[in-house]
Enzyme design. Sequence first.
Site, PDB file in Angstrom:
ATOM      1  N   ARG A  36      -0.961  13.779  14.238  1.00 54.10           N
ATOM      2  CA  ARG A  36      -0.102  13.648  13.056  1.00 54.10           C
ATOM      3  C   ARG A  36       0.118  15.029  12.477  1.00 54.10           C
ATOM      4  NH1 ARG A  36      -2.239   9.405   8.698  1.00 54.10           N
ATOM      5  NH2 ARG A  36      -3.850  11.015   8.629  1.00 54.10           N
ATOM      6  N   ASP A  83       0.859  -1.177   0.000  1.00 56.02           N
ATOM      7  CA  ASP A  83       0.000   0.000   0.000  1.00 56.02           C
ATOM      8  C   ASP A  83       0.898   1.230   0.000  1.00 56.02           C
ATOM      9  OD1 ASP A  83      -1.538   2.227   0.828  1.00 56.02           O
ATOM     10  OD2 ASP A  83      -3.075   0.869   1.598  1.00 56.02           O
TER      11      ASP A  83
END
Length: 421
Positions: free
Chosen positions: A396, A222
């Site tokens: 994040r 991915d």
Amino acid sequence: MTGPAEDADLLDRARALDEADELAGFVDRFEPAAGVAAYLDGNSLGRPLRDTAERLREFVAGDWGSRLIRSWDEQWMELPFELGDRIGRVAIGAAPGQTVVADSTTVMLYKLMSAAVAARPGRDEIVIEGGNFPTDRFVAEGVAAAHGLTLKRIEPDPAGADSAALSAALSGGVTVADVAAAVSERTALLVLSHVDYRSGAIADMRAITAEAHRHGALVLWDLCHSVGLLPVELDACGADLAVGCTYKYLNGGPGAPAFAYVRADLQGGLAQPIWGWMGAADVFGMRERYEPAAGMRAFVSGTPPVLGMLPMQGMLDLIEEAGIERVRAKAASLTGLAVEAYDALLAPLGVRLLTPRDPERRGGHVTFGHEGFETVVKRLWAEDVIPDFRRPDGIRVGLSPLSTSHAGALRGVLAIRSAIG
Ligand SMILES: *Cc1c(COP(=O)(O)O)cnc(C)c1O
């Protein structure tokens, strides 16, 4: 403790880095984000380019509005493959004829995972990292159930260690040793993210692929958090299969279609499960039965989402102009500054760093951990500072290299410090 002197040092440092940054000018190629103090989520949704609106307007007037249905023959039928080849060349190290743009990442994961396990009869498990992105795990769970296979998870912390050790294990990402311990002759398919969506850790694609191949397993990578950010070398790593998003670092816009890569020599032996007319050997033959096309067309199902393929073309131009190596170097510089600022401003407040310190081992975002971060992120969004929150306690800070300055990255960390205080 930290104070105005540390802040001033960091501000000087950010300014110096921006002055020395050869790619600094690219920030102005993006649509100005009205009212936003710092956008730190380009790894979730890339910003639109300034020329995206014009590109779409011209399309409405021209290829769609005037050429009308003739555009299918003239260009749209081949667009998924031409754009796929371009992504292959500019961003993922794939020779032509192995990449297609279609569907969503989720749907492409399903198609490739199903095809892969069917191509490895007699093997009874899929191996996935336990902390992989939910859609990757859920699709693997569904494919395993449908094919009567076991889903085996690589857990970064099998011993259930304390939270500091868990953070260290998480931030390190999946290693070759983890894979060697999990993959065996029973494994049909290994599914991993190249760059971890939480920690930003980069997995060693070459060594891990080789390890899985030693046991005869296929590997599906991915690339959602690596495409457009760093040079990916699918062909050189001997990768089998890959999928990736185009709305993160390729700035394709919300819901822009995914891409899929299938190594040339595997294509004929893989049968994906969504049989549609656009993947048939004779698309307009209106045949009685499905016969798959040769090559990457067999991995397409229905009509290509042409509109969604427009904005990413501008971003591919930009990446090509900047050079993917320089994009990667800027990512290391931006995340490096964020780590420096963390050491000075956040570590003293008990915040944990959940991202590798080694720039060679991290992607384009830095994750910090603290119990209070769910509330902190709400506070930041209210102040137009936009990182994102990832359970259980991570912020994040996404630093998309071409659209982010060092000053902007630092503003983010300063704002987190203030919002905790
Ligand atoms: C963003 C992301 C996805 C998104 O999948 P969609 O089908 O586009 O919703 C999938 N996997 C990973 C690892 C991601 O980061």
